[in-house]
Design a protein around this motif. Structure first.
Motif, PDB file in Angstrom:
ATOM      1  N   GLN A 254       0.841  -1.195   0.000  1.00 23.25           N
ATOM      2  CA  GLN A 254       0.000   0.000   0.000  1.00 23.25           C
ATOM      3  C   GLN A 254       0.881   1.251   0.000  1.00 23.25           C
ATOM      4  OE1 GLN A 254      -2.459   0.799   3.604  1.00 23.25           O
ATOM      5  NE2 GLN A 254      -3.988  -0.264   2.380  1.00 23.25           N
ATOM      6  N   LYS A 255       1.908   1.249   0.851  1.00 22.06           N
ATOM      7  CA  LYS A 255       2.799   2.402   0.936  1.00 22.06           C
ATOM      8  C   LYS A 255       3.623   2.535  -0.338  1.00 22.06           C
ATOM      9  CE  LYS A 255       3.001   2.628   5.931  1.00 22.06           C
ATOM     10  NZ  LYS A 255       3.726   2.194   7.125  1.00 22.06           N
TER      11      LYS A 255
ATOM     12  N   MET B  50       2.610   1.754  -3.188  1.00 26.82           N
ATOM     13  CA  MET B  50       1.665   2.341  -4.147  1.00 26.82           C
ATOM     14  C   MET B  50       1.589   3.856  -3.958  1.00 26.82           C
ATOM     15  SD  MET B  50      -0.535   1.523  -6.558  1.00 26.82           S
ATOM     16  CE  MET B  50      -1.744   2.497  -7.411  1.00 26.82           C
ATOM     17  N   ASP B  51       1.583   4.305  -2.700  1.00 16.64           N
ATOM     18  CA  ASP B  51       1.554   5.747  -2.419  1.00 16.64           C
ATOM     19  C   ASP B  51       2.765   6.453  -3.054  1.00 16.64           C
ATOM     20  OD1 ASP B  51      -0.694   5.394  -0.928  1.00 16.64           O
ATOM     21  OD2 ASP B  51       0.317   5.468   1.022  1.00 16.64           O
ATOM     22  N   VAL B  52       3.932   5.839  -2.869  1.00 14.00           N
ATOM     23  CA  VAL B  52       5.166   6.445  -3.381  1.00 14.00           C
ATOM     24  C   VAL B  52       5.142   6.466  -4.912  1.00 14.00           C
ATOM     25  CG1 VAL B  52       7.677   6.191  -3.492  1.00 14.00           C
ATOM     26  CG2 VAL B  52       6.489   5.794  -1.346  1.00 14.00           C
ATOM     27  N   MET B  53       4.678   5.337  -5.489  1.00 13.46           N
ATOM     28  CA  MET B  53       4.648   5.224  -6.941  1.00 13.46           C
ATOM     29  C   MET B  53       3.654   6.225  -7.549  1.00 13.46           C
ATOM     30  SD  MET B  53       3.485   3.588  -9.877  1.00 13.46           S
ATOM     31  CE  MET B  53       1.974   3.648  -9.043  1.00 13.46           C
TER      32      MET B  53
ATOM     33  N   SER C  73      -2.735   7.600  -1.851  1.00 11.57           N
ATOM     34  CA  SER C  73      -2.423   7.479  -3.273  1.00 11.57           C
ATOM     35  C   SER C  73      -3.608   7.918  -4.135  1.00 11.57           C
ATOM     36  CB  SER C  73      -1.997   6.051  -3.617  1.00 11.57           C
ATOM     37  OG  SER C  73      -3.066   5.167  -3.460  1.00 11.57           O
TER      38      SER C  73
ATOM     39  N   VAL D  52       6.994  10.130   1.860  1.00 14.08           N
ATOM     40  CA  VAL D  52       6.169   9.983   0.669  1.00 14.08           C
ATOM     41  C   VAL D  52       5.541  11.343   0.347  1.00 14.08           C
ATOM     42  CG1 VAL D  52       4.188   9.148   2.023  1.00 14.08           C
ATOM     43  CG2 VAL D  52       4.267   8.726  -0.422  1.00 14.08           C
TER      44      VAL D  52
ATOM     45  N   MET E   5      -7.278  -2.226  -4.906  1.00 14.44           N
ATOM     46  CA  MET E   5      -6.594  -2.690  -3.701  1.00 14.44           C
ATOM     47  C   MET E   5      -7.451  -2.457  -2.462  1.00 14.44           C
ATOM     48  SD  MET E   5      -2.770  -1.461  -4.781  1.00 14.44           S
ATOM     49  CE  MET E   5      -1.894  -1.667  -3.242  1.00 14.44           C
TER      50      MET E   5
END
Lengths: 267, 272
Positions: A16-17, A19-22, B4, B67, B263
Protein backbone atom coordinates in the motif's frame (compact mmCIF):
# COMPACT_ATOMS: atom_id res chain seq x y z
CA UNK A 1 -1.31 -19.66 12.09
CA UNK A 2 -2.19 -16.26 13.45
CA UNK A 3 1.47 -15.40 12.95
CA UNK A 4 1.03 -16.07 9.23
CA UNK A 5 -1.97 -13.74 9.12
CA UNK A 6 0.16 -10.90 10.47
CA UNK A 7 3.04 -11.63 8.13
CA UNK A 8 0.74 -11.42 5.11
CA UNK A 9 -0.82 -8.29 6.59
CA UNK A 10 2.52 -6.46 6.96
CA UNK A 11 3.21 -7.31 3.32
CA UNK A 12 -0.09 -5.76 2.26
CA UNK A 13 0.54 -2.61 4.27
CA UNK A 14 3.93 -2.32 2.60
CA UNK A 15 2.50 -2.68 -0.87
CA UNK A 16 0.00 0.00 0.00
CA UNK A 17 2.80 2.40 0.94
CA UNK A 18 4.75 1.41 -2.14
CA UNK A 19 1.67 2.34 -4.15
CA UNK A 20 1.55 5.75 -2.42
CA UNK A 21 5.17 6.45 -3.38
CA UNK A 22 4.65 5.22 -6.94
CA UNK A 23 1.48 7.30 -7.40
CA UNK A 24 3.42 10.38 -6.32
CA UNK A 25 5.90 9.66 -9.13
CA UNK A 26 3.09 9.47 -11.67
CA UNK A 27 1.51 12.67 -10.35
CA UNK A 28 4.88 14.39 -10.76
CA UNK A 29 5.70 13.13 -14.24
CA UNK A 30 5.48 16.77 -15.44
CA UNK A 31 7.12 18.45 -12.43
CA UNK A 32 10.28 20.40 -13.24
CA UNK A 33 13.40 18.83 -11.73
CA UNK A 34 11.45 16.04 -9.98
CA UNK A 35 13.43 12.94 -9.01
CA UNK A 36 11.56 9.68 -8.87
CA UNK A 37 11.34 7.78 -5.62
CA UNK A 38 10.97 4.16 -4.72
CA UNK A 39 10.20 2.44 -1.46
CA UNK A 40 12.56 -0.24 -0.26
CA UNK A 41 11.01 -2.79 2.07
CA UNK A 42 13.00 -4.17 4.93
CA UNK A 43 12.35 -7.53 6.62
CA UNK A 44 11.75 -7.40 10.33
CA UNK A 45 14.60 -8.88 12.36
CA UNK A 46 14.40 -12.61 12.25
CA UNK A 47 13.13 -14.26 15.42
CA UNK A 48 14.23 -17.61 16.70
CA UNK A 49 11.25 -19.94 16.76
CA UNK A 50 11.20 -22.29 19.73
CA UNK A 51 8.94 -25.19 20.39
CA UNK A 52 8.11 -25.24 24.09
CA UNK A 53 6.59 -27.71 26.51
CA UNK A 54 6.47 -30.63 24.14
CA UNK A 55 5.17 -33.13 26.65
CA UNK A 56 5.84 -36.05 24.34
CA UNK A 57 9.53 -35.49 24.74
CA UNK A 58 11.25 -37.08 27.67
CA UNK A 59 13.23 -34.11 28.97
CA UNK A 60 10.43 -31.62 28.31
CA UNK A 61 12.85 -28.83 27.30
CA UNK A 62 12.23 -25.97 24.81
CA UNK A 63 13.61 -26.89 21.43
CA UNK A 64 14.92 -24.54 18.74
CA UNK A 65 13.24 -25.08 15.39
CA UNK A 66 14.96 -22.38 13.36
CA UNK A 67 14.52 -18.70 12.64
CA UNK A 68 11.46 -17.01 11.21
CA UNK A 69 10.72 -13.55 9.91
CA UNK A 70 7.52 -11.91 10.97
CA UNK A 71 7.02 -9.77 7.90
CA UNK A 72 8.33 -6.57 6.41
CA UNK A 73 8.30 -2.86 7.05
CA UNK A 74 9.27 0.32 5.21
CA UNK A 75 13.04 0.45 5.04
CA UNK A 76 13.64 3.66 3.18
CA UNK A 77 12.27 5.77 0.39
CA UNK A 78 15.05 5.82 -2.13
CA UNK A 79 15.47 8.78 -4.47
CA UNK A 80 16.79 8.20 -7.95
CA UNK A 81 18.97 11.23 -8.73
CA UNK A 82 19.37 10.44 -12.42
CA UNK A 83 19.55 13.43 -14.71
CA UNK A 84 16.23 14.51 -16.22
CA UNK A 85 15.97 15.52 -19.88
CA UNK A 86 16.51 19.15 -20.88
CA UNK A 87 13.45 20.97 -22.15
CA UNK A 88 14.09 24.06 -24.24
CA UNK A 89 11.94 26.98 -23.10
CA UNK A 90 13.83 29.91 -24.70
CA UNK A 91 13.10 31.92 -21.55
CA UNK A 92 16.22 33.81 -20.43
CA UNK A 93 15.55 33.31 -16.74
CA UNK A 94 14.99 29.53 -16.98
CA UNK A 95 18.00 27.49 -16.00
CA UNK A 96 18.62 23.76 -15.81
CA UNK A 97 21.39 21.89 -14.03
CA UNK A 98 23.40 19.21 -15.78
CA UNK A 99 25.14 16.94 -13.30
CA UNK A 100 25.12 16.78 -9.50
CA UNK A 101 24.09 19.97 -7.80
CA UNK A 102 21.34 22.22 -6.46
CA UNK A 103 20.29 25.84 -6.56
CA UNK A 104 20.05 27.43 -3.11
CA UNK A 105 16.81 29.24 -2.28
CA UNK A 106 15.98 31.70 0.50
CA UNK A 107 12.67 30.13 1.43
CA UNK A 108 10.04 31.93 3.48
CA UNK A 109 7.19 29.82 4.79
CA UNK A 110 3.62 30.92 5.47
CA UNK A 111 4.51 31.83 9.04
CA UNK A 112 7.18 34.18 7.72
CA UNK A 113 10.13 32.06 8.89
CA UNK A 114 13.09 32.06 6.56
CA UNK A 115 15.50 29.22 5.87
CA UNK A 116 17.69 27.95 3.06
CA UNK A 117 16.35 25.16 0.90
CA UNK A 118 17.72 23.50 -2.20
CA UNK A 119 16.12 22.73 -5.53
CA UNK A 120 16.82 21.61 -9.06
CA UNK A 121 13.78 23.47 -10.39
CA UNK A 122 15.27 26.45 -12.23
CA UNK A 123 12.02 28.04 -13.45
CA UNK A 124 13.01 31.50 -12.22
CA UNK A 125 11.89 35.02 -13.06
CA UNK A 126 13.55 38.40 -12.64
CA UNK A 127 11.45 40.75 -10.54
CA UNK A 128 11.15 44.53 -10.95
CA UNK A 129 14.16 45.13 -8.69
CA UNK A 130 16.28 42.69 -10.66
CA UNK A 131 16.19 39.88 -8.09
CA UNK A 132 16.08 36.34 -9.43
CA UNK A 133 13.12 34.54 -7.83
CA UNK A 134 11.40 31.18 -7.99
CA UNK A 135 7.87 30.80 -9.33
CA UNK A 136 6.69 30.99 -5.69
CA UNK A 137 8.53 34.29 -5.18
CA UNK A 138 11.47 33.03 -3.08
CA UNK A 139 14.88 34.55 -3.70
CA UNK A 140 17.61 32.60 -5.46
CA UNK A 141 20.94 32.82 -3.61
CA UNK A 142 24.18 33.80 -5.29
CA UNK A 143 27.41 31.85 -4.91
CA UNK A 144 28.33 33.71 -1.68
CA UNK A 145 24.98 32.90 -0.12
CA UNK A 146 24.84 29.32 -1.34
CA UNK A 147 28.33 28.38 -0.17
CA UNK A 148 28.20 30.20 3.17
CA UNK A 149 24.55 29.29 3.94
CA UNK A 150 23.69 32.92 4.53
CA UNK A 151 20.78 34.83 3.12
CA UNK A 152 19.34 38.32 2.95
CA UNK A 153 20.53 41.36 1.00
CA UNK A 154 23.82 40.81 -0.73
CA UNK A 155 23.36 37.05 -0.84
CA UNK A 156 20.51 37.16 -3.37
CA UNK A 157 21.14 37.07 -7.09
CA UNK A 158 20.52 40.57 -8.39
CA UNK A 159 21.01 42.01 -11.85
CA UNK A 160 20.08 45.23 -13.62
CA UNK A 161 16.47 44.51 -14.58
CA UNK A 162 16.60 46.67 -17.69
CA UNK A 163 19.60 45.15 -19.43
CA UNK A 164 19.78 41.90 -21.33
CA UNK A 165 21.75 39.16 -19.63
CA UNK A 166 23.38 35.85 -20.38
CA UNK A 167 24.13 33.10 -17.92
CA UNK A 168 27.34 31.15 -18.40
CA UNK A 169 27.66 27.44 -17.69
CA UNK A 170 29.25 28.16 -14.29
CA UNK A 171 26.26 30.31 -13.28
CA UNK A 172 27.96 33.67 -13.84
CA UNK A 173 25.56 36.30 -15.17
CA UNK A 174 26.91 38.78 -17.69
CA UNK A 175 25.38 42.11 -18.68
CA UNK A 176 27.15 44.29 -21.26
CA UNK A 177 30.00 41.73 -21.16
CA UNK A 178 30.52 42.45 -17.47
CA UNK A 179 30.15 39.98 -14.63
CA UNK A 180 27.26 41.14 -12.43
CA UNK A 181 26.46 38.18 -10.17
CA UNK A 182 26.64 34.41 -10.00
CA UNK A 183 23.83 31.94 -9.42
CA UNK A 184 24.92 29.77 -6.52
CA UNK A 185 25.12 26.08 -7.37
CA UNK A 186 26.24 23.71 -4.63
CA UNK A 187 26.36 19.99 -4.07
CA UNK A 188 25.86 17.92 -0.94
CA UNK A 189 28.52 15.39 -0.01
CA UNK A 190 26.13 12.67 1.07
CA UNK A 191 22.64 12.48 -0.39
CA UNK A 192 21.49 10.45 2.62
CA UNK A 193 21.27 13.79 4.44
CA UNK A 194 18.71 15.30 2.08
CA UNK A 195 15.15 15.55 3.32
CA UNK A 196 12.27 16.34 1.00
CA UNK A 197 10.21 19.34 1.89
CA UNK A 198 7.82 19.42 -1.07
CA UNK A 199 7.32 22.41 -3.42
CA UNK A 200 10.30 21.00 -5.36
CA UNK A 201 12.50 21.88 -2.38
CA UNK A 202 14.97 19.85 -0.31
CA UNK A 203 16.32 20.39 3.18
CA UNK A 204 19.83 19.61 4.26
CA UNK A 205 19.81 17.91 7.66
CA UNK A 206 22.68 18.05 10.16
CA UNK A 207 25.46 15.71 9.17
CA UNK A 208 25.40 16.57 5.49
CA UNK A 209 27.81 19.15 4.14
CA UNK A 210 27.71 21.65 1.33
CA UNK A 211 30.45 21.13 -1.21
CA UNK A 212 31.28 22.81 -4.49
CA UNK A 213 29.32 21.58 -7.45
CA UNK A 214 30.58 20.85 -10.91
CA UNK A 215 27.10 21.01 -12.39
CA UNK A 216 26.68 22.88 -15.64
CA UNK A 217 24.10 25.68 -15.75
CA UNK A 218 22.12 25.76 -18.98
CA UNK A 219 20.22 28.95 -19.76
CA UNK A 220 16.84 28.85 -21.53
CA UNK A 221 16.14 25.29 -20.46
CA UNK A 222 14.40 23.39 -17.68
CA UNK A 223 15.15 19.93 -16.34
CA UNK A 224 12.22 17.59 -16.90
CA UNK A 225 11.07 15.07 -14.33
CA UNK A 226 13.07 11.82 -14.53
CA UNK A 227 9.98 9.66 -14.02
CA UNK A 228 9.87 6.90 -16.60
CA UNK A 229 6.18 6.18 -16.98
CA UNK A 230 6.72 2.71 -18.44
CA UNK A 231 8.70 1.66 -15.36
CA UNK A 232 6.02 3.14 -13.14
CA UNK A 233 3.23 1.27 -14.95
CA UNK A 234 5.12 -1.99 -14.57
CA UNK A 235 5.70 -1.40 -10.88
CA UNK A 236 2.05 -0.46 -10.46
CA UNK A 237 1.04 -3.84 -11.88
CA UNK A 238 3.59 -5.59 -9.67
CA UNK A 239 2.30 -3.78 -6.60
CA UNK A 240 -1.34 -4.60 -7.41
CA UNK A 241 -0.50 -8.27 -7.90
CA UNK A 242 1.63 -8.51 -4.76
CA UNK A 243 -1.19 -6.91 -2.81
CA UNK A 244 -3.65 -9.39 -4.30
CA UNK A 245 -1.35 -12.27 -3.38
CA UNK A 246 -1.16 -10.97 0.19
CA UNK A 247 -4.91 -10.85 0.27
CA UNK A 248 -5.16 -14.45 -1.01
CA UNK A 249 -2.64 -15.47 1.63
CA UNK A 250 -4.80 -13.98 4.38
CA UNK A 251 -7.92 -15.66 3.04
CA UNK A 252 -6.14 -19.00 2.87
CA UNK A 253 -4.86 -18.60 6.41
CA UNK A 254 -8.34 -17.61 7.47
CA UNK A 255 -10.01 -20.64 5.91
CA UNK A 256 -7.43 -22.91 7.53
CA UNK A 257 -8.24 -21.23 10.81
CA UNK A 258 -11.92 -21.73 10.08
CA UNK A 259 -11.34 -25.45 9.63
CA UNK A 260 -9.51 -25.64 12.90
CA UNK A 261 -12.24 -23.81 14.74
CA UNK A 262 -15.37 -25.19 13.09
CA UNK A 263 -14.52 -28.63 11.70
CA UNK A 264 -11.84 -30.13 13.89
CA UNK A 265 -12.87 -28.30 17.01
CA UNK A 266 -16.53 -29.36 16.86
CA UNK A 267 -17.85 -30.40 20.26
CA UNK B 1 -4.34 3.94 0.14
CA UNK B 2 -6.43 7.05 0.46
CA UNK B 3 -3.11 8.91 0.17
CA UNK B 4 -2.42 7.48 -3.27
CA UNK B 5 -6.00 8.22 -4.36
CA UNK B 6 -5.51 11.91 -3.56
CA UNK B 7 -2.01 12.03 -5.06
CA UNK B 8 -3.30 10.59 -8.32
CA UNK B 9 -6.24 12.99 -8.26
CA UNK B 10 -3.83 15.92 -7.89
CA UNK B 11 -1.94 14.60 -10.91
CA UNK B 12 -5.16 14.40 -12.93
CA UNK B 13 -6.12 17.92 -11.92
CA UNK B 14 -2.70 19.25 -12.92
CA UNK B 15 -2.82 17.54 -16.30
CA UNK B 16 -6.31 18.94 -16.85
CA UNK B 17 -4.90 22.46 -16.41
CA UNK B 18 -2.10 21.49 -18.76
CA UNK B 19 -4.61 20.38 -21.41
CA UNK B 20 -6.64 23.58 -20.89
CA UNK B 21 -3.48 25.60 -21.47
CA UNK B 22 -2.53 23.62 -24.57
CA UNK B 23 -6.08 23.96 -25.93
CA UNK B 24 -5.90 27.73 -25.47
CA UNK B 25 -2.53 27.83 -27.24
CA UNK B 26 -3.91 25.82 -30.14
CA UNK B 27 -7.02 28.00 -30.31
CA UNK B 28 -4.73 31.02 -30.63
CA UNK B 29 -2.43 29.58 -33.25
CA UNK B 30 -3.55 32.32 -35.66
CA UNK B 31 -3.98 35.13 -33.14
CA UNK B 32 -1.72 38.07 -33.95
CA UNK B 33 1.18 38.36 -31.50
CA UNK B 34 -0.16 35.61 -29.21
CA UNK B 35 2.39 34.23 -26.75
CA UNK B 36 2.41 30.54 -25.87
CA UNK B 37 1.65 29.66 -22.27
CA UNK B 38 2.85 26.66 -20.35
CA UNK B 39 2.05 25.24 -16.93
CA UNK B 40 4.74 24.80 -14.26
CA UNK B 41 4.31 21.97 -11.77
CA UNK B 42 5.56 21.59 -8.21
CA UNK B 43 5.51 18.74 -5.73
CA UNK B 44 3.13 18.94 -2.79
CA UNK B 45 4.32 18.50 0.79
CA UNK B 46 5.98 15.31 1.99
CA UNK B 47 4.81 13.02 4.76
CA UNK B 48 6.93 10.74 6.89
CA UNK B 49 6.26 7.01 6.48
CA UNK B 50 8.86 5.79 8.93
CA UNK B 51 10.78 8.10 11.25
CA UNK B 52 13.81 5.87 11.42
CA UNK B 53 14.68 4.43 8.08
CA UNK B 54 17.22 1.81 7.17
CA UNK B 55 18.96 1.15 3.91
CA UNK B 56 18.98 -2.14 2.06
CA UNK B 57 21.70 -3.49 4.38
CA UNK B 58 19.65 -2.68 7.45
CA UNK B 59 21.95 0.19 8.48
CA UNK B 60 20.03 3.15 9.80
CA UNK B 61 19.81 6.25 7.65
CA UNK B 62 19.82 9.86 8.86
CA UNK B 63 16.68 10.81 6.94
CA UNK B 64 13.20 9.46 7.42
CA UNK B 65 11.32 7.49 4.78
CA UNK B 66 9.04 10.01 3.09
CA UNK B 67 6.17 9.98 0.67
CA UNK B 68 5.00 12.96 -1.38
CA UNK B 69 1.36 13.90 -1.64
CA UNK B 70 1.12 14.71 -5.34
CA UNK B 71 1.51 17.79 -7.44
CA UNK B 72 0.09 21.24 -8.11
CA UNK B 73 0.28 23.84 -10.87
CA UNK B 74 2.61 26.55 -9.56
CA UNK B 75 2.32 29.03 -12.40
CA UNK B 76 1.30 29.53 -15.99
CA UNK B 77 4.20 31.16 -17.77
CA UNK B 78 4.02 32.98 -21.07
CA UNK B 79 6.82 32.41 -23.53
CA UNK B 80 7.56 35.82 -25.05
CA UNK B 81 9.74 34.52 -27.87
CA UNK B 82 9.39 36.54 -31.05
CA UNK B 83 6.65 35.43 -33.44
CA UNK B 84 7.11 35.28 -37.20
CA UNK B 85 6.72 38.41 -39.31
CA UNK B 86 3.78 37.99 -41.60
CA UNK B 87 3.50 40.29 -44.61
CA UNK B 88 0.18 42.09 -45.12
CA UNK B 89 -1.14 44.64 -47.61
CA UNK B 90 -2.10 47.06 -44.86
CA UNK B 91 -0.07 50.26 -44.36
CA UNK B 92 -1.25 50.42 -40.78
CA UNK B 93 -0.07 46.91 -39.87
CA UNK B 94 2.97 47.00 -37.63
CA UNK B 95 5.17 44.27 -36.27
CA UNK B 96 7.46 44.82 -33.28
CA UNK B 97 10.79 43.06 -33.52
CA UNK B 98 12.27 43.17 -30.04
CA UNK B 99 10.78 43.26 -26.58
CA UNK B 100 8.59 46.37 -26.86
CA UNK B 101 4.86 46.87 -26.48
CA UNK B 102 2.57 49.45 -28.08
CA UNK B 103 0.58 51.61 -25.68
CA UNK B 104 -3.11 51.90 -26.52
CA UNK B 105 -5.76 53.94 -24.79
CA UNK B 106 -9.37 53.22 -24.05
CA UNK B 107 -10.95 56.53 -22.87
CA UNK B 108 -8.62 57.00 -19.88
CA UNK B 109 -7.00 53.60 -19.31
CA UNK B 110 -3.71 52.63 -20.93
CA UNK B 111 -3.14 49.06 -22.02
CA UNK B 112 -0.19 47.45 -23.74
CA UNK B 113 -0.18 45.16 -26.75
CA UNK B 114 2.10 43.64 -29.35
CA UNK B 115 -0.76 43.29 -31.80
CA UNK B 116 0.02 45.92 -34.43
CA UNK B 117 -3.04 45.24 -36.55
CA UNK B 118 -4.07 48.91 -36.58
CA UNK B 119 -6.56 50.81 -38.65
CA UNK B 120 -7.78 54.38 -39.17
CA UNK B 121 -10.81 55.79 -37.39
CA UNK B 122 -12.27 59.26 -37.97
CA UNK B 123 -12.56 61.38 -34.83
CA UNK B 124 -14.88 64.29 -34.05
CA UNK B 125 -12.46 66.79 -35.61
CA UNK B 126 -12.58 64.83 -38.86
CA UNK B 127 -8.99 63.62 -38.49
CA UNK B 128 -7.80 60.07 -39.05
CA UNK B 129 -6.83 58.44 -35.76
CA UNK B 130 -4.66 55.30 -35.53
CA UNK B 131 -6.56 52.68 -33.51
CA UNK B 132 -6.64 48.96 -32.92
CA UNK B 133 -9.35 46.85 -34.53
CA UNK B 134 -11.35 47.24 -31.31
CA UNK B 135 -11.02 51.05 -31.37
CA UNK B 136 -8.30 51.55 -28.75
CA UNK B 137 -6.22 54.57 -29.76
CA UNK B 138 -2.49 54.11 -30.29
CA UNK B 139 -0.33 56.50 -28.28
CA UNK B 140 2.76 58.44 -29.27
CA UNK B 141 5.79 59.14 -27.11
CA UNK B 142 4.12 62.21 -25.59
CA UNK B 143 1.09 60.14 -24.60
CA UNK B 144 -1.13 61.66 -27.30
CA UNK B 145 -3.25 59.82 -29.83
CA UNK B 146 -1.78 59.59 -33.32
CA UNK B 147 -3.83 61.66 -35.77
CA UNK B 148 -3.29 62.78 -39.34
CA UNK B 149 -5.55 64.95 -41.53
CA UNK B 150 -8.16 62.94 -43.39
CA UNK B 151 -6.89 64.42 -46.64
CA UNK B 152 -3.65 62.42 -46.25
CA UNK B 153 -3.39 59.64 -48.78
CA UNK B 154 -4.16 56.21 -47.50
CA UNK B 155 -1.11 54.59 -48.97
CA UNK B 156 1.42 57.17 -47.97
CA UNK B 157 1.50 56.80 -44.21
CA UNK B 158 4.99 55.83 -43.12
CA UNK B 159 6.61 54.77 -39.84
CA UNK B 160 10.34 54.92 -39.28
CA UNK B 161 11.40 51.44 -38.10
CA UNK B 162 14.04 52.76 -35.68
CA UNK B 163 12.47 55.86 -34.18
CA UNK B 164 8.76 55.26 -34.69
CA UNK B 165 8.45 58.69 -36.36
CA UNK B 166 5.31 58.96 -38.49
CA UNK B 167 4.86 60.85 -41.72
CA UNK B 168 2.39 61.12 -44.58
CA UNK B 169 2.21 62.66 -48.02
CA UNK B 170 -0.04 65.64 -48.50
CA UNK B 171 -2.18 66.42 -51.57
CA UNK B 172 0.85 67.95 -53.29
CA UNK B 173 2.77 64.74 -52.80
CA UNK B 174 5.17 66.21 -50.24
CA UNK B 175 6.21 64.16 -47.25
CA UNK B 176 4.97 65.77 -44.03
CA UNK B 177 6.52 64.73 -40.73
CA UNK B 178 3.80 64.66 -38.10
CA UNK B 179 6.26 65.05 -35.27
CA UNK B 180 4.53 62.14 -33.57
CA UNK B 181 6.51 59.01 -32.75
CA UNK B 182 4.85 55.72 -31.95
CA UNK B 183 5.62 54.84 -28.33
CA UNK B 184 7.13 51.50 -27.39
CA UNK B 185 7.48 50.38 -23.80
CA UNK B 186 9.25 47.48 -22.15
CA UNK B 187 8.72 45.80 -18.82
CA UNK B 188 11.30 44.49 -16.37
CA UNK B 189 9.32 41.32 -15.90
CA UNK B 190 6.95 41.02 -18.80
CA UNK B 191 5.92 37.54 -17.64
CA UNK B 192 4.22 39.37 -14.77
CA UNK B 193 1.93 41.45 -17.00
CA UNK B 194 -1.81 40.99 -16.42
CA UNK B 195 -3.55 39.50 -19.43
CA UNK B 196 -6.91 41.12 -19.95
CA UNK B 197 -7.89 39.45 -23.23
CA UNK B 198 -8.20 41.01 -26.70
CA UNK B 199 -4.40 40.67 -26.99
CA UNK B 200 -4.04 43.37 -24.33
CA UNK B 201 -1.85 43.44 -21.24
CA UNK B 202 -1.98 45.68 -18.18
CA UNK B 203 0.96 46.62 -16.01
CA UNK B 204 0.99 44.98 -12.58
CA UNK B 205 3.12 45.03 -9.45
CA UNK B 206 4.89 41.93 -10.77
CA UNK B 207 5.64 43.38 -14.20
CA UNK B 208 6.90 46.71 -12.94
CA UNK B 209 6.35 50.14 -14.44
CA UNK B 210 6.50 50.57 -18.21
CA UNK B 211 9.98 51.64 -19.31
CA UNK B 212 9.94 53.93 -22.32
CA UNK B 213 12.27 52.57 -24.98
CA UNK B 214 13.30 55.97 -26.29
CA UNK B 215 14.65 57.43 -23.07
CA UNK B 216 15.52 54.56 -20.72
CA UNK B 217 19.24 53.92 -20.42
CA UNK B 218 20.43 50.51 -21.46
CA UNK B 219 17.21 49.28 -23.01
CA UNK B 220 17.64 47.42 -26.28
CA UNK B 221 15.31 49.26 -28.61
CA UNK B 222 12.80 47.38 -30.73
CA UNK B 223 12.05 48.03 -34.37
CA UNK B 224 8.67 48.60 -35.95
CA UNK B 225 8.15 46.91 -39.30
CA UNK B 226 5.33 48.47 -41.24
CA UNK B 227 3.25 46.21 -43.53
CA UNK B 228 3.94 43.23 -41.30
CA UNK B 229 2.12 41.59 -38.42
CA UNK B 230 3.65 39.44 -35.70
CA UNK B 231 2.35 35.89 -35.93
CA UNK B 232 1.46 33.77 -32.92
CA UNK B 233 4.53 32.00 -31.48
CA UNK B 234 2.57 28.78 -30.88
CA UNK B 235 4.44 25.83 -32.30
CA UNK B 236 1.76 23.34 -33.27
CA UNK B 237 4.12 20.36 -33.28
CA UNK B 238 5.31 21.18 -29.75
CA UNK B 239 1.74 21.60 -28.57
CA UNK B 240 0.67 18.28 -30.07
CA UNK B 241 3.54 16.48 -28.38
CA UNK B 242 2.67 18.20 -25.09
CA UNK B 243 -0.97 17.24 -25.60
CA UNK B 244 -0.07 13.58 -26.04
CA UNK B 245 2.17 13.67 -22.96
CA UNK B 246 -0.55 15.41 -20.92
CA UNK B 247 -3.21 12.97 -22.05
CA UNK B 248 -1.06 9.95 -21.23
CA UNK B 249 -0.10 11.39 -17.86
CA UNK B 250 -3.78 12.00 -17.15
CA UNK B 251 -4.57 8.43 -18.17
CA UNK B 252 -1.81 7.01 -15.99
CA UNK B 253 -2.96 8.92 -12.97
CA UNK B 254 -6.47 7.62 -13.56
CA UNK B 255 -5.00 4.08 -13.76
CA UNK B 256 -3.36 4.71 -10.41
CA UNK B 257 -6.76 5.63 -8.99
CA UNK B 258 -8.35 2.47 -10.39
CA UNK B 259 -5.52 0.34 -9.02
CA UNK B 260 -5.73 1.94 -5.59
CA UNK B 261 -9.46 1.41 -5.66
CA UNK B 262 -9.05 -2.25 -6.54
CA UNK B 263 -6.59 -2.69 -3.70
CA UNK B 264 -9.00 -0.98 -1.34
CA UNK B 265 -11.77 -3.27 -2.54
CA UNK B 266 -9.60 -6.30 -1.87
CA UNK B 267 -8.90 -5.05 1.62
CA UNK B 268 -12.61 -4.68 2.17
CA UNK B 269 -13.29 -8.16 0.86
CA UNK B 270 -10.87 -9.77 3.30
CA UNK B 271 -13.80 -10.20 5.65
CA UNK B 272 -16.34 -12.29 3.80
Amino acid sequence: MVKGLYTAFTGMVNEQKRMDVMTNNLANSATTGYKKEAMVAQAFDEKLAIKIKDTSHWHNMPEKIGSISLGAKVGETYTNWDQGAFQVTDKDSDVALGGRGFFAIEFTNKAGETSIKYTRDGAFTVDVDGYLRTSDGDYVLNSDGALSSQYGDGYRVQIDPVLKYTIASDGTIYQNNEEVDTIGVIDIDNYDYINKYGENLYDLIPGGNIVESEAIVEQGMLEASNVNVVDEMVSMITIARAYEAGQKMIQTEDSTLEKTVNTIGRV
Amino acid sequence: MVRSLWSAASGMKGQQTQVDTIANNLANVNTTAYKTQSAQFKTLLYQTLEATSTNANGDSKPTSAQVGLGTRVASLNANFAQGNQIATESQTAMCIVGEGFFAVQDSDETHYTRNGNFTWAINEQGNKVLTTAEGYQVLDQAGNIIAIPNTAGDLNFAVDPETGATSYKNAQGQVVQTGQRIALYQFTNRVGLDKIGENLYDESAASGEPLSEWNTQGVTRSQIFQNYLEGSNVNVADEMVNLIIAQRAYEMNSKAITTSDTMLEQANNLKR
